[in-house]
Design a protein around this motif. Structure first.
Motif, mmCIF file in Angstrom:
data_model
loop_
_atom_site.group_PDB
_atom_site.id
_atom_site.type_symbol
_atom_site.label_atom_id
_atom_site.label_comp_id
_atom_site.label_asym_id
_atom_site.label_seq_id
_atom_site.Cartn_x
_atom_site.Cartn_y
_atom_site.Cartn_z
ATOM 1 N N CYS A 152 0.882 -1.172 0.000
ATOM 2 C CA CYS A 152 0.000 0.000 0.000
ATOM 3 C C CYS A 152 0.916 1.218 0.000
ATOM 4 O O CYS A 152 1.492 1.571 1.026
ATOM 5 N N ARG A 200 -0.955 6.892 -1.997
ATOM 6 C CA ARG A 200 -2.192 6.160 -2.315
ATOM 7 C C ARG A 200 -2.166 5.479 -3.681
ATOM 8 O O ARG A 200 -2.418 4.313 -3.820
ATOM 9 N N GLY A 253 -8.061 -4.528 -6.750
ATOM 10 C CA GLY A 253 -7.192 -5.108 -5.733
ATOM 11 C C GLY A 253 -7.248 -6.616 -5.703
ATOM 12 O O GLY A 253 -6.297 -7.278 -5.277
ATOM 13 N N ALA A 257 -7.109 2.947 -0.514
ATOM 14 C CA ALA A 257 -5.849 2.262 -0.820
ATOM 15 C C ALA A 257 -5.641 1.074 0.117
ATOM 16 O O ALA A 257 -5.195 0.001 -0.310
ATOM 17 N N MET A 258 -5.977 1.246 1.389
ATOM 18 C CA MET A 258 -5.839 0.137 2.330
ATOM 19 C C MET A 258 -6.846 -0.960 2.023
ATOM 20 O O MET A 258 -6.521 -2.154 2.080
ATOM 21 N N ALA A 311 -5.680 -2.937 -0.860
ATOM 22 C CA ALA A 311 -4.609 -3.840 -0.458
ATOM 23 C C ALA A 311 -5.156 -5.091 0.225
ATOM 24 O O ALA A 311 -4.681 -6.203 -0.012
ATOM 25 N N LEU A 371 2.821 -1.146 4.478
ATOM 26 C CA LEU A 371 2.102 0.128 4.585
ATOM 27 C C LEU A 371 3.117 1.263 4.617
ATOM 28 O O LEU A 371 3.943 1.341 5.533
#
Length: 245
Positions: free
Chosen positions: A90, A94, A109, A153-154, A157, A167
């Motif tokens: 990640c 972003r 993703g 973005a997280m 992931a 991260l």
């Protein structure tokens, strides 16, 4: 307690052009562990993650990831092979697809996944972790706030089914309330056994949540210990936690 190492980095040297950025970097990450890398800008933290992800070549050294499916040498594998093995990055900034909807970004993703039920369940889990993304799922990702983009973005992931989640600066440029939300989710992921390698400018928050941590300076790891022990280290407190001598 942490399990056997999922990541073993040994003597890693990385150059950017003529600049020697990483200098004999060595560390491990155990399964189920959260390890933090802290240090000033330019210390080599992000370069470390890029090298592990196959996005920057290593001049020498090794970086091996071991899962139940076997071991791969990250410095020799393609980025696609690395992602399919479960190392999910990640990135700082972003790097979402701004013209695509939130839902489409999340779907991308999971491009390496084939289990539709798992994808649907994990998407619902992402919406549980970040309820605002459900409200925004049909709008272009570029219309999200910075904090919402970080959540996206997280979430993207997580849809990669990470066995090792990298991260990179998740709190960078975000409001304090959003940072709290992001770190609450990181803490929940850690409690669920997700293995995490975290780079974070907010050293206090990183050390508070980390099992172990390393200080990087000028491309080298200069200090290592538990998160708790580094929080009490005088040099760390003065240099990174803003505590006067």
């Amino acid at each position: 307690m942490p399990d056997a190492p999922i990541l073993q980095v040994s003597g890693l040297n990385v150059f950017r052009g003529a600049t020697h950025v990483l200098k004999d970097v060595s560390f491990e990450v155990a399964r189920g562990e959260l390890v933090a890398l802290i240090g000033a800008n330019g210390a080599g933290k992000s370069t470390t993650l890029l090298a592990l992800s196959g996005l920057l070549p290593a001049r020498s050294g090794t970086a091996r990831m071991t899962t139940d499916e076997g071991t791969i040498e990250l410095t020799r594998a393609s980025t696609e092979t690395i992602v399919r093995a479960g190392l999910i990055h990640c990135p700082e900034g972003r790097q979402i697809f701004q013209s695509l909807s939130v839902a489409d970004n999340l779907a991308l993703g999971a491009y390496a996944r084939t289990d539709k039920d798992w994808i649907a369940q994990t998407t619902e889990e992402v919406y549980r972790l970040f309820p605002i993304l459900r409200e925004r799922e049909k709008i272009p990702a570029g219309a999200l706030s910075g904090g919402e983009q970080m959540m996206l973005a997280m979430g993207r992931a997580l849809l990669g089914a990470p066995k090792l989640l990298l991260l990179d600066e998740p709190s960078l440029g975000l409001a304090p309330k959003v940072i709290d939300t992001i770190f609450d989710v990181i803490a929940e992921l850690k409690a669920r056994g997700v293995t995490i390698l975290l780079i974070e400018q907010n050293a206090a928050m990183a050390l508070e949540i980390a099992d172990r941590a390393h200080v990087m300076e000028h491309g080298r790891i200069t200090l290592s210990g538990t998160g708790a022990s580094l929080m009490e280290n005088d040099r760390v407190r003065q240099a990174y936690l803003g505590v006067s001598a």
